[in-house]
Motif scaffolding. Structure first.
Motif, PDB file in Angstrom:
ATOM      1  N   ALA A 188       0.826  -1.211   0.000  1.00  0.00           N
ATOM      2  CA  ALA A 188       0.000   0.000   0.000  1.00  0.00           C
ATOM      3  C   ALA A 188       0.861   1.262   0.000  1.00  0.00           C
ATOM      4  N   HIS A 189       2.127   1.134  -0.396  1.00  0.00           N
ATOM      5  CA  HIS A 189       3.047   2.267  -0.421  1.00  0.00           C
ATOM      6  C   HIS A 189       3.758   2.340  -1.766  1.00  0.00           C
ATOM      7  N   ASP A 190       4.368   3.504  -2.014  1.00  0.00           N
ATOM      8  CA  ASP A 190       5.369   3.601  -3.062  1.00  0.00           C
ATOM      9  C   ASP A 190       6.686   3.069  -2.497  1.00  0.00           C
ATOM     10  N   LEU A 191       7.745   3.091  -3.334  1.00  0.00           N
ATOM     11  CA  LEU A 191       9.037   2.659  -2.831  1.00  0.00           C
ATOM     12  C   LEU A 191       9.390   3.469  -1.578  1.00  0.00           C
ATOM     13  N   GLY A 240       5.939  -5.055  22.484  1.00  0.00           N
ATOM     14  CA  GLY A 240       5.231  -4.492  21.335  1.00  0.00           C
ATOM     15  C   GLY A 240       6.082  -4.541  20.085  1.00  0.00           C
ATOM     16  N   ASP A 241       5.412  -4.443  18.946  1.00  0.00           N
ATOM     17  CA  ASP A 241       6.082  -4.404  17.643  1.00  0.00           C
ATOM     18  C   ASP A 241       5.543  -3.205  16.861  1.00  0.00           C
ATOM     19  N   ARG A 242       6.454  -2.439  16.277  1.00  0.00           N
ATOM     20  CA  ARG A 242       6.068  -1.255  15.492  1.00  0.00           C
ATOM     21  C   ARG A 242       6.828  -1.249  14.169  1.00  0.00           C
ATOM     22  N   VAL A 243       6.096  -1.051  13.093  1.00  0.00           N
ATOM     23  CA  VAL A 243       6.693  -0.910  11.771  1.00  0.00           C
ATOM     24  C   VAL A 243       6.351   0.482  11.251  1.00  0.00           C
ATOM     25  N   THR A 244       7.370   1.266  10.934  1.00  0.00           N
ATOM     26  CA  THR A 244       7.172   2.620  10.424  1.00  0.00           C
ATOM     27  C   THR A 244       7.767   2.721   9.033  1.00  0.00           C
ATOM     28  N   ILE A 245       6.960   3.138   8.083  1.00  0.00           N
ATOM     29  CA  ILE A 245       7.381   3.233   6.681  1.00  0.00           C
ATOM     30  C   ILE A 245       7.173   4.661   6.196  1.00  0.00           C
ATOM     31  N   THR A 246       8.193   5.202   5.558  1.00  0.00           N
ATOM     32  CA  THR A 246       8.102   6.532   4.963  1.00  0.00           C
ATOM     33  C   THR A 246       8.288   6.430   3.463  1.00  0.00           C
ATOM     34  N   ASP A 247       7.373   7.036   2.715  1.00  0.00           N
ATOM     35  CA  ASP A 247       7.525   7.146   1.259  1.00  0.00           C
ATOM     36  C   ASP A 247       7.195   8.579   0.857  1.00  0.00           C
ATOM     37  N   ASP A 248       7.011   8.826  -0.436  1.00  0.00           N
ATOM     38  CA  ASP A 248       6.787  10.197  -0.906  1.00  0.00           C
ATOM     39  C   ASP A 248       5.493  10.800  -0.377  1.00  0.00           C
ATOM     40  N   HIS A 249       4.603   9.969   0.140  1.00  0.00           N
ATOM     41  CA  HIS A 249       3.304  10.465   0.613  1.00  0.00           C
ATOM     42  C   HIS A 249       3.247  10.662   2.121  1.00  0.00           C
ATOM     43  N   GLY A 250       4.339  10.356   2.810  1.00  0.00           N
ATOM     44  CA  GLY A 250       4.343  10.570   4.244  1.00  0.00           C
ATOM     45  C   GLY A 250       4.817   9.351   5.018  1.00  0.00           C
ATOM     46  N   THR A 251       4.565   9.364   6.321  1.00  0.00           N
ATOM     47  CA  THR A 251       5.004   8.314   7.229  1.00  0.00           C
ATOM     48  C   THR A 251       3.803   7.655   7.881  1.00  0.00           C
ATOM     49  N   ARG A 252       3.818   6.327   7.896  1.00  0.00           N
ATOM     50  CA  ARG A 252       2.736   5.571   8.527  1.00  0.00           C
ATOM     51  C   ARG A 252       3.350   4.534   9.464  1.00  0.00           C
ATOM     52  N   THR A 253       2.681   4.307  10.589  1.00  0.00           N
ATOM     53  CA  THR A 253       3.157   3.340  11.580  1.00  0.00           C
ATOM     54  C   THR A 253       2.068   2.333  11.883  1.00  0.00           C
ATOM     55  N   VAL A 254       2.453   1.068  11.883  1.00  0.00           N
ATOM     56  CA  VAL A 254       1.563  -0.020  12.275  1.00  0.00           C
ATOM     57  C   VAL A 254       2.103  -0.615  13.565  1.00  0.00           C
ATOM     58  N   THR A 255       1.242  -0.741  14.559  1.00  0.00           N
ATOM     59  CA  THR A 255       1.650  -1.247  15.870  1.00  0.00           C
ATOM     60  C   THR A 255       0.920  -2.547  16.184  1.00  0.00           C
ATOM     61  N   ILE A 256       1.654  -3.537  16.663  1.00  0.00           N
ATOM     62  CA  ILE A 256       1.070  -4.766  17.184  1.00  0.00           C
ATOM     63  C   ILE A 256       1.203  -4.703  18.700  1.00  0.00           C
ATOM     64  N   ASP A 257       0.077  -4.645  19.385  1.00  0.00           N
ATOM     65  CA  ASP A 257       0.064  -4.472  20.829  1.00  0.00           C
ATOM     66  C   ASP A 257      -0.694  -5.635  21.464  1.00  0.00           C
ATOM     67  N   PRO A 258      -0.024  -6.437  22.302  1.00  0.00           N
ATOM     68  CA  PRO A 258       1.252  -6.236  22.993  1.00  0.00           C
ATOM     69  C   PRO A 258       2.444  -6.870  22.297  1.00  0.00           C
ATOM     70  N   GLY A 259       2.415  -7.072  21.023  1.00  0.00           N
ATOM     71  CA  GLY A 259       3.530  -7.692  20.318  1.00  0.00           C
ATOM     72  C   GLY A 259       3.340  -9.189  20.178  1.00  0.00           C
ATOM     73  N   VAL A 260       4.038  -9.761  19.221  1.00  0.00           N
ATOM     74  CA  VAL A 260       3.943 -11.199  18.960  1.00  0.00           C
ATOM     75  C   VAL A 260       4.939 -11.932  19.850  1.00  0.00           C
ATOM     76  N   PRO A 261       4.481 -12.839  20.714  1.00  0.00           N
ATOM     77  CA  PRO A 261       5.420 -13.566  21.579  1.00  0.00           C
ATOM     78  C   PRO A 261       6.325 -14.475  20.770  1.00  0.00           C
ATOM     79  N   SER A 262       7.567 -14.588  21.199  1.00  0.00           N
ATOM     80  CA  SER A 262       8.578 -15.293  20.408  1.00  0.00           C
ATOM     81  C   SER A 262       8.235 -16.747  20.159  1.00  0.00           C
ATOM     82  N   GLN A 263       8.021 -17.516  21.240  1.00  0.00           N
ATOM     83  CA  GLN A 263       7.823 -18.954  21.061  1.00  0.00           C
ATOM     84  C   GLN A 263       6.543 -19.268  20.294  1.00  0.00           C
ATOM     85  N   GLU A 264       5.429 -18.704  20.754  1.00  0.00           N
ATOM     86  CA  GLU A 264       4.163 -19.000  20.101  1.00  0.00           C
ATOM     87  C   GLU A 264       4.156 -18.530  18.650  1.00  0.00           C
ATOM     88  N   GLY A 265       4.743 -17.355  18.409  1.00  0.00           N
ATOM     89  CA  GLY A 265       4.783 -16.837  17.052  1.00  0.00           C
ATOM     90  C   GLY A 265       5.624 -17.692  16.129  1.00  0.00           C
TER      91      GLY A 265
END
Length: 322
Positions: free
Chosen positions: A137-140, A258-283
């Motif tokens: 859903a982003h440009d490069l 928690g896990d946060r992914v922040t992506i910046t492209d020509d249209h701005g910056t968007r952040t997706v948060t997974i709260d409380p994050g994906v647990p290591s073993q179960e994930g």
């Protein structure tokens, strides 16, 4: 009875899956697959070579981290006509470690028309597959930043040792120098997967690894966690930053998972948060168990997760009628 090197994932009514390894991950994946009802499960077994040689539709190798330690096992399973899924972090993009070996096994897999995939939760999902999905859903992107805070208290002794937990400062330094303490591995692989999929050339990846100590122990303070930051640059500028904080007791350290992914492209910056994050073993267990069908149906060769559809759980006839 299942066949050898099956491309579609089924031969008759069941899929044969051999699990090579007997640790927490292998046992957890086995439990998930038993619940499906359409899996002929072999193992898990600790270093049982018959699991590699038996020609199962899929061999899951869940033993260790470093590529060099699993290459022989991967090659043996491929030679027997099996698709292979490897949890070793360095296997997610093996060309970053040993291009000659990766190319050799890639050619062998193509010859036998089977798929080899390295991956689990991370690398294999959070720092690469999820990023690529969001980039749909982003440009490069001009920059990508991932922040992960995760609890490490449930890992066994062997994994804790490899992560660098429970050591004095001198022991930690010696373990790092000897290559026994790695922290979390696979950042470079995830970055290479994303960059390769986007057609972007990245510069050498730089990493920092700082231990965290429980100072209540006085002179005998031991590591309870660590902070790692890896950066991939493009034309000398930071392009992909991975920031990872792990601790055996997040609450005591004043941390929130928690896990946060922040992506910046020509249209701005968007952040997706997974709260409380994906647990290591179960994930990790879930991603590997949910990857059985996509690996068996994948293209021949040693591939990355960028070449496959997403991993997801699947309802089977047996489960839907119980």
């Amino acid at each position: 009875m299942s066949g050898t090197g099956t491309r579609g994932g089924m031969s008759g009514t069941t899929t044969s899956v051999a699990i090579y390894g007997a640790g927490q991950l292998a046992s957890g994946v086995a439990a998930r697959l038993r619940a499906r009802g359409d899996i002929e499960l072999r193992g898990p077994g600790a270093r049982d070579a018959t699991l590699l040689d038996g020609g199962a539709d899929l061999v899951i190798i869940a033993t260790t981290t470093l590529l060099a330690d699993v290459l022989g096992d991967v090659e043996r399973a491929v030679a027997a006509g099996s698709n292979v899924l490897v949890s070793a972090e360095e296997s997610a993009f093996p060309w970053n470690v040993d291009r000659e070996a990766a190319d050799r096994i890639d050619a062998l897999a193509r010859q036998h028309r089977v798929t080899v995939l390295g991956g689990g939760l991370n690398p294999g999902f959070l720092f690469d597959a999820l990023v690529l999905t969001l980039l749909g859903a982003h440009d490069l992107p001009s920059s990508i930043r991932i922040e992960r805070v995760v609890g490490l208290g449930r890992f066994g002794e062997a994994v804790r040792g490899r992560l660098g937990l429970g050591f004095t400062a001198d022991e930690f330094a010696a373990g790092r120098a000897a290559g026994r303490i790695l922290g979390h591995a696979g950042f470079a692989q995830s970055m290479r997967i994303v960059a390769d999929a986007l057609g972007i050339d990245i510069d050498p990846i730089a990493g920092e690894f700082e231990p965290v100590y429980d100072t209540s122990g006085g002179d005998d303070a031991r590591t309870t966690g660590f902070h790692q930051t890896y950066t991939a640059t493009v034309a000398g500028e930071p392009w992909f930053v991975a920031d990872f904080i792990g601790n055996v007791d997040l609450a005591a350290a004043g941390l929130t998972p928690g896990d946060r992914v922040t992506i910046t492209d020509d249209h701005g910056t968007r952040t997706v948060t997974i709260d409380p994050g994906v647990p290591s073993q179960e994930g990790s267990v879930a991603v590997i168990a949910n990857s059985v069908d996509r690996v068996i149906a994948g293209p021949p060769g040693w591939v990355t997760i960028a070449a496959l559809p997403p991993a997801f759980p699947r309802m089977t006839t047996d489960r839907s009628t119980t």
